[in-house]
Design a protein around this motif. Structure first.
Motif, mmCIF file in Angstrom:
data_model
loop_
_atom_site.group_PDB
_atom_site.id
_atom_site.type_symbol
_atom_site.label_atom_id
_atom_site.label_comp_id
_atom_site.label_asym_id
_atom_site.label_seq_id
_atom_site.Cartn_x
_atom_site.Cartn_y
_atom_site.Cartn_z
ATOM 1 N N ASP A 164 29.856 30.462 44.040
ATOM 2 C CA ASP A 164 31.155 29.863 44.354
ATOM 3 C C ASP A 164 31.626 30.422 45.688
ATOM 4 O OD1 ASP A 164 33.405 28.376 44.098
ATOM 5 O OD2 ASP A 164 34.409 29.722 42.698
ATOM 6 N N ALA A 165 32.618 29.745 46.294
ATOM 7 C CA ALA A 165 33.089 30.160 47.614
ATOM 8 C C ALA A 165 34.603 30.281 47.623
ATOM 9 C CB ALA A 165 32.631 29.182 48.676
ATOM 10 N N MET A 166 35.096 31.242 48.418
ATOM 11 C CA MET A 166 36.527 31.402 48.675
ATOM 12 C C MET A 166 36.700 31.331 50.182
ATOM 13 S SD MET A 166 39.122 34.475 47.488
ATOM 14 C CE MET A 166 38.822 34.121 45.759
ATOM 15 N N ALA A 167 37.472 30.344 50.649
ATOM 16 C CA ALA A 167 37.554 30.061 52.082
ATOM 17 C C ALA A 167 38.909 30.454 52.656
ATOM 18 C CB ALA A 167 37.302 28.578 52.332
ATOM 19 N N PHE A 168 38.884 30.989 53.907
ATOM 20 C CA PHE A 168 40.099 31.381 54.617
ATOM 21 C C PHE A 168 40.000 30.925 56.070
ATOM 22 C CE2 PHE A 168 40.122 34.263 51.076
ATOM 23 C CZ PHE A 168 41.469 34.463 50.784
ATOM 24 N N ILE A 169 41.097 30.339 56.563
ATOM 25 C CA ILE A 169 41.203 30.032 57.986
ATOM 26 C C ILE A 169 41.740 31.248 58.738
ATOM 27 C CG2 ILE A 169 42.451 28.631 59.684
ATOM 28 C CD1 ILE A 169 42.272 26.290 57.806
ATOM 29 N N ASP A 170 42.631 31.988 58.105
ATOM 30 C CA ASP A 170 43.268 33.155 58.720
ATOM 31 C C ASP A 170 42.472 34.423 58.372
ATOM 32 O OD1 ASP A 170 44.843 35.201 59.627
ATOM 33 O OD2 ASP A 170 46.648 34.612 58.524
ATOM 34 N N PRO A 171 41.869 35.077 59.363
ATOM 35 C CA PRO A 171 41.081 36.278 59.053
ATOM 36 C C PRO A 171 41.918 37.430 58.491
ATOM 37 C CG PRO A 171 41.325 36.004 61.435
ATOM 38 C CD PRO A 171 41.827 34.750 60.805
ATOM 39 N N LEU A 172 43.173 37.541 58.895
ATOM 40 C CA LEU A 172 44.023 38.620 58.372
ATOM 41 C C LEU A 172 44.340 38.398 56.900
ATOM 42 C CD1 LEU A 172 46.463 39.152 61.389
ATOM 43 C CD2 LEU A 172 44.452 40.507 60.747
ATOM 44 N N ALA A 173 44.553 37.140 56.532
ATOM 45 C CA ALA A 173 44.779 36.819 55.118
ATOM 46 C C ALA A 173 43.529 37.110 54.302
ATOM 47 C CB ALA A 173 45.188 35.357 54.971
ATOM 48 N N ALA A 174 42.362 36.831 54.893
ATOM 49 C CA ALA A 174 41.103 37.128 54.210
ATOM 50 C C ALA A 174 40.942 38.626 53.975
ATOM 51 C CB ALA A 174 39.929 36.594 55.025
ATOM 52 N N LEU A 175 41.288 39.427 54.982
ATOM 53 C CA LEU A 175 41.197 40.886 54.835
ATOM 54 C C LEU A 175 42.157 41.397 53.761
ATOM 55 C CD1 LEU A 175 40.922 41.977 58.569
ATOM 56 C CD2 LEU A 175 39.167 42.264 56.808
ATOM 57 N N GLU A 176 43.338 40.797 53.713
ATOM 58 C CA GLU A 176 44.314 41.203 52.690
ATOM 59 C C GLU A 176 43.772 40.930 51.294
ATOM 60 O OE1 GLU A 176 48.961 40.218 51.473
ATOM 61 O OE2 GLU A 176 48.200 39.675 53.455
ATOM 62 N N THR A 177 43.145 39.781 51.119
ATOM 63 C CA THR A 177 42.539 39.453 49.827
ATOM 64 C C THR A 177 41.366 40.371 49.527
ATOM 65 O OG1 THR A 177 43.202 37.139 50.011
ATOM 66 C CG2 THR A 177 41.398 37.635 48.497
ATOM 67 N N ALA A 178 40.600 40.690 50.559
ATOM 68 C CA ALA A 178 39.420 41.557 50.371
ATOM 69 C C ALA A 178 39.796 42.958 49.913
ATOM 70 C CB ALA A 178 38.617 41.625 51.675
ATOM 71 N N GLU A 179 41.032 43.373 50.186
ATOM 72 C CA GLU A 179 41.476 44.698 49.739
ATOM 73 C C GLU A 179 41.419 44.826 48.228
ATOM 74 O OE1 GLU A 179 42.319 47.397 51.244
ATOM 75 O OE2 GLU A 179 42.940 46.937 53.305
ATOM 76 N N VAL A 180 41.582 43.709 47.514
ATOM 77 C CA VAL A 180 41.676 43.763 46.048
ATOM 78 C C VAL A 180 40.639 42.879 45.356
ATOM 79 C CG1 VAL A 180 44.117 44.367 46.066
ATOM 80 C CG2 VAL A 180 43.459 41.955 46.091
ATOM 81 N N THR A 181 39.722 42.301 46.117
ATOM 82 C CA THR A 181 38.760 41.362 45.535
ATOM 83 C C THR A 181 37.346 41.727 45.959
ATOM 84 O OG1 THR A 181 40.443 39.610 45.715
ATOM 85 C CG2 THR A 181 38.170 38.915 45.273
ATOM 86 N N ASP A 182 36.415 41.665 45.021
ATOM 87 C CA ASP A 182 35.010 41.914 45.331
ATOM 88 C C ASP A 182 34.309 40.610 45.683
ATOM 89 O OD1 ASP A 182 35.116 44.654 44.866
ATOM 90 O OD2 ASP A 182 34.799 44.399 42.720
ATOM 91 N N PHE A 183 33.384 40.680 46.637
ATOM 92 C CA PHE A 183 32.576 39.528 47.028
ATOM 93 C C PHE A 183 31.111 39.928 47.056
ATOM 94 C CE2 PHE A 183 36.730 38.817 49.050
ATOM 95 C CZ PHE A 183 37.050 37.582 48.515
ATOM 96 N N ASP A 184 30.245 38.940 46.876
ATOM 97 C CA ASP A 184 28.803 39.204 46.905
ATOM 98 C C ASP A 184 28.222 39.022 48.296
ATOM 99 O OD1 ASP A 184 28.017 39.573 43.923
ATOM 100 O OD2 ASP A 184 29.331 37.824 43.940
ATOM 101 N N ILE A 185 28.803 38.118 49.080
ATOM 102 C CA ILE A 185 28.415 37.912 50.485
ATOM 103 C C ILE A 185 29.677 37.553 51.261
ATOM 104 C CG2 ILE A 185 27.070 36.548 52.134
ATOM 105 C CD1 ILE A 185 25.044 35.980 50.093
ATOM 106 N N VAL A 186 29.707 37.918 52.523
ATOM 107 C CA VAL A 186 30.795 37.518 53.412
ATOM 108 C C VAL A 186 30.193 36.771 54.591
ATOM 109 C CG1 VAL A 186 32.657 38.306 54.917
ATOM 110 C CG2 VAL A 186 32.228 39.483 52.739
#
Length: 348
Positions: free
Chosen positions: A28-50
């Motif tokens: 599955d994919a989680m998409a962000f246009i704003d890189p800062l918003a993506a980093l904020e989400t990454a603080e509390v979310t695990d991903f398998d690939i970026v």
């Protein structure tokens, strides 16, 4: 389900990448246009690939990777930079920032699927290794806890044996060792070291098990020869405790040998001076003397507090380490409360 984080300031590119991701089973994919918003989400979310684009407003893909890698949870996740350039300098900078791989625009579907599947397999293997490492850490922690409990039991049982061969009470040993813990803490030693010193101090007189009864329990003053025999309890204690691989027993051995040494070198058994005396023994010396002064014994009453305090103060730099004396007076009220229980118990 494995999750891919996609970061790109182009909605068109995100739609394309999401279509490619959806063709990969279990992904599955989680998409962000704003890189800062993506980093904020990454603080509390695990991903398998970026997957991150290089050219973006605000921060570029390289800076995004640096910030992502600074997060412990993403220190090892595979990161792919998607870029329209193959400039060597940019690629090297991205690698230094923590990029794992690169994909060139425009994306080729077959290459994309193969690269992503390989990285998903790598990510899965990393997670399995991490899980195994965590399980091993738990096993090691449990075994370490069991060993520590056994060591403490050994100390407790040897202390009980010492009590039967000494005129001091078990309460004195408990109070004195607690004072040692307070002093070690005030001297700024690590918490675990403070705990070990507090426990090990209980063994300071274990060598008295080897002193003959007629000397150990003699009601009157000892002769010079009897005094020399009594003083051998320090070496006897060392011989009982030395040679262990246990840090706790190593400290206990140092204390047993050196707790009658004096800062000015007039103590026994070696006449060691100053900082050459183990710190654990210097701590024990002041705790042992003070609680003994404050305690009732068959051969003496408890000393008044001001007299006991004056003796400690007068012997700074003579009997006692000046740093230990300074720590003693910084925690004086607490130490008096510990030692004072002996008088309260006697009065009761």
């Amino acid at each position: 389900m494995q999750t891919i984080l996609m970061v790109d300031d182009s909605k068109t590119n995100l739609v394309l990448v999401r279509q490619l991701v959806n063709r990969i089973e279990g992904c599955d994919a989680m998409a962000f246009i704003d890189p800062l918003a993506a980093l904020e989400t990454a603080e509390v979310t695990d991903f398998d690939i970026v997957l991150v684009d290089y050219v973006m407003p605000g921060i570029d893909g390289i800076e995004f990777i640096r910030r992502l890698r600074a997060m412990p949870r993403h220190a090892h996740v595979p990161v792919v930079m998607v870029t329209a350039t193959d400039e060597r300098e940019i690629c090297l900078e991205a690698l230094h920032a923590g990029a794992t791989d690169f994909l060139s625009k425009p994306l080729e579907p077959i290459e994309f699927r193969v690269r992503v599947r390989n990285l998903l397999a790598l990510s899965g293997a990393q997670k399995q290794l991490a899980a195994r490492a965590d399980a091993l850490d738990l096993q090691v922690a449990e075994k370490t806890r069991e060993l520590e409990e056994r060591e403490r039991e050994i100390i407790w049982r040897l202390t009980k044996a010492t009590e039967r061969r000494d005129t001091d009470t078990g309460d004195h040993i408990a109070r004195m060792s607690r004072i040692c813990g307070v002093l070690a803490e005030e001297l700024g030693l690590p918490r675990e070291e403070c705990k070990l010193i507090e426990i090990a101090a209980q063994m300071h007189d274990v060598g008295k098990v080897g002193i003959p009864d007629e000397i150990l329990f003699k009601p009157g003053p000892l002769t010079p020869e009897e005094r020399r025999v009594m003083e051998t309890h320090t070496r006897l204690g060392w011989s009982i405790l030395e040679g262990s691989q246990s840090r706790l027993l190593q400290i206990a051995a140092d204390i047993a040998m050196a707790h009658h040494e004096k800062w000015d070198g007039t103590g026994y058994p070696l006449g060691t001076t100053g900082g050459d005396i183990p710190l654990s023994a210097r701590i024990t010396a002041i705790a042992d003397v003070f609680d003994a002064l404050m305690s009732v014994r068959p051969y003496k009453p408890a000393w008044p507090l001001d007299k006991a305090r004056a003796l400690i103060e007068e012997n700074s730099g003579k009997h006692f380490d000046p740093a230990c004396v300074a720590a003693f007076f910084r925690r004086f009220e607490e130490i008096v409360a510990i030692a004072g229980t002996s008088q309260a118990e006697e009065a009761a």
